[in-house]
Motif scaffolding. Structure first.
Motif, PDB file in Angstrom:
ATOM      1  N   LEU A 132      49.718  28.548  34.595  1.00 13.53           N
ATOM      2  CA  LEU A 132      49.058  29.669  33.934  1.00 13.53           C
ATOM      3  C   LEU A 132      49.975  30.875  33.753  1.00 13.53           C
ATOM      4  N   ALA A 133      51.022  30.958  34.582  1.00 12.11           N
ATOM      5  CA  ALA A 133      51.912  32.132  34.545  1.00 12.11           C
ATOM      6  C   ALA A 133      52.550  32.342  33.180  1.00 12.11           C
ATOM      7  N   PRO A 134      53.072  31.303  32.499  1.00  6.12           N
ATOM      8  CA  PRO A 134      53.656  31.545  31.169  1.00  6.12           C
ATOM      9  C   PRO A 134      52.662  32.111  30.162  1.00  6.12           C
ATOM     10  N   LEU A 135      51.368  31.886  30.419  1.00  2.00           N
ATOM     11  CA  LEU A 135      50.332  32.413  29.522  1.00  2.00           C
ATOM     12  C   LEU A 135      49.852  33.794  29.950  1.00  2.00           C
ATOM     13  N   GLY A 136      50.419  34.309  31.045  1.00  2.72           N
ATOM     14  CA  GLY A 136      49.993  35.601  31.565  1.00  2.72           C
ATOM     15  C   GLY A 136      48.615  35.567  32.195  1.00  2.72           C
ATOM     16  N   LEU A 137      48.246  34.433  32.791  1.00  2.57           N
ATOM     17  CA  LEU A 137      46.893  34.250  33.317  1.00  2.57           C
ATOM     18  C   LEU A 137      46.906  33.930  34.813  1.00  2.57           C
ATOM     19  N   VAL A 138      47.759  34.574  35.578  1.00  4.73           N
ATOM     20  CA  VAL A 138      47.777  34.346  37.022  1.00  4.73           C
ATOM     21  C   VAL A 138      46.562  35.034  37.644  1.00  4.73           C
ATOM     22  N   PRO A 139      45.629  34.274  38.224  1.00  4.12           N
ATOM     23  CA  PRO A 139      44.371  34.879  38.695  1.00  4.12           C
ATOM     24  C   PRO A 139      44.498  35.671  39.993  1.00  4.12           C
ATOM     25  N   VAL A 140      45.554  35.399  40.786  1.00  2.05           N
ATOM     26  CA  VAL A 140      45.669  36.042  42.088  1.00  2.05           C
ATOM     27  C   VAL A 140      45.776  37.559  41.922  1.00  2.05           C
ATOM     28  N   TYR A 141      45.026  38.277  42.771  1.00  4.41           N
ATOM     29  CA  TYR A 141      44.991  39.741  42.776  1.00  4.41           C
ATOM     30  C   TYR A 141      44.354  40.314  41.510  1.00  4.41           C
ATOM     31  N   THR A 142      43.477  39.538  40.907  1.00  7.55           N
ATOM     32  CA  THR A 142      42.700  40.011  39.767  1.00  7.55           C
ATOM     33  C   THR A 142      41.235  39.663  40.009  1.00  7.55           C
ATOM     34  N   ILE A 143      40.363  40.172  39.149  1.00 10.75           N
ATOM     35  CA  ILE A 143      38.947  39.874  39.287  1.00 10.75           C
ATOM     36  C   ILE A 143      38.669  38.395  39.037  1.00 10.75           C
ATOM     37  N   TRP A 144      39.558  37.738  38.288  1.00  8.15           N
ATOM     38  CA  TRP A 144      39.382  36.302  38.058  1.00  8.15           C
ATOM     39  C   TRP A 144      39.599  35.514  39.340  1.00  8.15           C
ATOM     40  N   GLY A 145      40.505  35.968  40.178  1.00  9.45           N
ATOM     41  CA  GLY A 145      40.687  35.333  41.474  1.00  9.45           C
ATOM     42  C   GLY A 145      39.465  35.495  42.352  1.00  9.45           C
ATOM     43  N   VAL A 146      38.858  36.688  42.297  1.00  7.39           N
ATOM     44  CA  VAL A 146      37.618  36.921  43.039  1.00  7.39           C
ATOM     45  C   VAL A 146      36.529  35.966  42.557  1.00  7.39           C
ATOM     46  N   ALA A 147      36.416  35.806  41.240  1.00 11.53           N
ATOM     47  CA  ALA A 147      35.402  34.916  40.670  1.00 11.53           C
ATOM     48  C   ALA A 147      35.656  33.464  41.056  1.00 11.53           C
ATOM     49  N   ILE A 148      36.913  33.045  41.097  1.00  7.66           N
ATOM     50  CA  ILE A 148      37.245  31.674  41.497  1.00  7.66           C
ATOM     51  C   ILE A 148      36.816  31.416  42.937  1.00  7.66           C
ATOM     52  N   ALA A 149      37.106  32.355  43.823  1.00  7.82           N
ATOM     53  CA  ALA A 149      36.704  32.193  45.224  1.00  7.82           C
ATOM     54  C   ALA A 149      35.189  32.154  45.363  1.00  7.82           C
ATOM     55  N   MET A 150      34.493  32.998  44.631  1.00 10.06           N
ATOM     56  CA  MET A 150      33.027  32.983  44.672  1.00 10.06           C
ATOM     57  C   MET A 150      32.471  31.668  44.142  1.00 10.06           C
ATOM     58  N   ALA A 151      33.048  31.171  43.041  1.00  9.60           N
ATOM     59  CA  ALA A 151      32.565  29.923  42.459  1.00  9.60           C
ATOM     60  C   ALA A 151      32.777  28.761  43.417  1.00  9.60           C
ATOM     61  N   PHE A 152      33.899  28.739  44.094  1.00 12.42           N
ATOM     62  CA  PHE A 152      34.188  27.642  45.027  1.00 12.42           C
ATOM     63  C   PHE A 152      33.180  27.591  46.160  1.00 12.42           C
ATOM     64  N   THR A 153      32.833  28.724  46.701  1.00 15.54           N
ATOM     65  CA  THR A 153      31.941  28.734  47.864  1.00 15.54           C
ATOM     66  C   THR A 153      30.473  28.563  47.496  1.00 15.54           C
ATOM     67  N   SER A 154      30.106  28.775  46.229  1.00  8.70           N
ATOM     68  CA  SER A 154      28.692  28.739  45.855  1.00  8.70           C
ATOM     69  C   SER A 154      28.303  27.592  44.948  1.00  8.70           C
ATOM     70  N   LEU A 225      42.506  45.495  46.179  1.00  4.39           N
ATOM     71  CA  LEU A 225      42.988  46.719  45.542  1.00  4.39           C
ATOM     72  C   LEU A 225      41.805  47.608  45.178  1.00  4.39           C
ATOM     73  N   PRO A 226      41.713  48.825  45.735  1.00  6.35           N
ATOM     74  CA  PRO A 226      40.599  49.717  45.397  1.00  6.35           C
ATOM     75  C   PRO A 226      40.515  49.959  43.895  1.00  6.35           C
ATOM     76  N   PHE A 227      39.277  49.968  43.396  1.00  9.66           N
ATOM     77  CA  PHE A 227      38.965  50.191  41.987  1.00  9.66           C
ATOM     78  C   PHE A 227      39.417  49.032  41.081  1.00  9.66           C
ATOM     79  N   LYS A 228      39.935  47.947  41.676  1.00 12.73           N
ATOM     80  CA  LYS A 228      40.387  46.827  40.860  1.00 12.73           C
ATOM     81  C   LYS A 228      39.836  45.499  41.370  1.00 12.73           C
ATOM     82  N   THR A 229      40.098  45.162  42.626  1.00 12.29           N
ATOM     83  CA  THR A 229      39.635  43.876  43.175  1.00 12.29           C
ATOM     84  C   THR A 229      38.928  44.050  44.519  1.00 12.29           C
TER      85      THR A 229
END
Length: 280
Positions: A132-154, A225-229
């Motif tokens: 995903l990195a070449p596409l600029g879509l690295v989810p770590v430390y973004t809200i998408w990473g938060v969503a991935i973790a939530m989706a996995f557990t639920s 990250l406050p105000f971000k993640t």
């Protein structure tokens, strides 16, 4: 002739009083007392101070991140969970039992381990992250990473709620629709899906509630990250570390109110599902 004495059904659990007393004791100690303590602690803050805490810029940002990520995870779980339940019920293939067992991994796996694993997978040099990195879509430390973790557990909540309803469906309705010339999509959308809709909505609601309360799997992949993640449960933990017990109680009380509302909605949907199956 004398009427035969009525046959009394045997109780599964012997000793109703003991069973009920043990259940109520457990419920009181493990659930009611902690919840009551939180409510009383929040009541001591006062409405004005409570409002100032929960409407502060950082708290509002944490609530926004939590709700947005939980909504993204729930939308994903709604589609993927329904698809997985359908595959597990309607198809026979090698490894189906193993795949069925894997659906319960998020229940058994410690959430901190899940968070570390997801971070390693989706980081810039991870198995998925490097793609995903070449596409600029690295989810770590973004809200998408938060969503991935939530989706996995639920995700199991949707699968395990829809799966038994699919298994209990009477195939006669589908066979009748097929003999009338209905397509596969028409059979699913007009025959099958209306019957599983109450259970599906209940599973989605429970999945959303679980995502709102997730903590362990998120702290590693989010970066906090406050105000971000930064999520609301993490902000509660930070306030406790700062000995700001009023701030922690106020934020936790808001999450509790969300949980109660979703619990009521889920119970209503499950009751609707039970009535619907009884009428079908």
């Amino acid at each position: 002739m004398t009427a035969a004495a009525p046959i009394r059904a045997k109780r599964v659990l012997p000793g109703f009083t003991l069973s009920l007393g043990t259940t109520l004791l457990y419920l009181t100690v493990v659930i009611l007392i902690p919840v009551l303590a939180l409510v009383l602690k929040g009541a001591d803050i006062g409405p004005q101070r409570f409002w100032v805490i929960v409407t502060s810029a950082r708290a509002l940002a944490a609530f926004q991140v939590t709700l947005t990520a939980a909504l993204i995870a729930t939308v994903f779980n709604a589609f993927y969970g329904l698809l997985m339940a359908w595959v597990l019920v309607r198809y026979e293939f090698p490894g189906r039992r193993l795949l069925d067992a894997l659906m319960d991994i998020p229940f058994a796996l410690p959430t901190a381990v899940a968070g570390l694993s997801l971070t390693a997978l989706f980081s810039a040099n991870g198995w998925f992250g490097q793609l995903l990195a070449p596409l600029g879509l690295v989810p770590v430390y973004t809200i998408w990473g938060v969503a991935i973790a939530m989706a996995f557990t639920s995700i199991p909540f949707v699968v395990r709620t829809v799966q038994p309803v699919l298994e209990d469906l009477d195939p006669a309705y589908e066979q009748a629709a097929r003999t009338l010339g209905a397509s596969d999509w028409t059979i699913f959308s007009r025959v099958v899906f209306p019957q599983i809709l109450p259970a599906f909505l209940a599973g989605v609601t429970i999945s959303f509630a679980r995502s709102l309360g997730e903590f362990g799997a998120i702290v590693f992949i989010a970066g906090n990250l406050p105000f971000k993640t930064e999520i609301a449960s993490l902000l509660t933990f930070i306030r406790l570390e700062e000995y700001d017990y009023q701030g922690a109680a106020a934020i936790a009380l808001v999450l509790l109110m969300f949980a109660v509302i979703l619990l009521v909605i889920s119970n209503r949907l499950q009751a609707w599902a039970a009535r619907y199956r009884g009428q079908a």
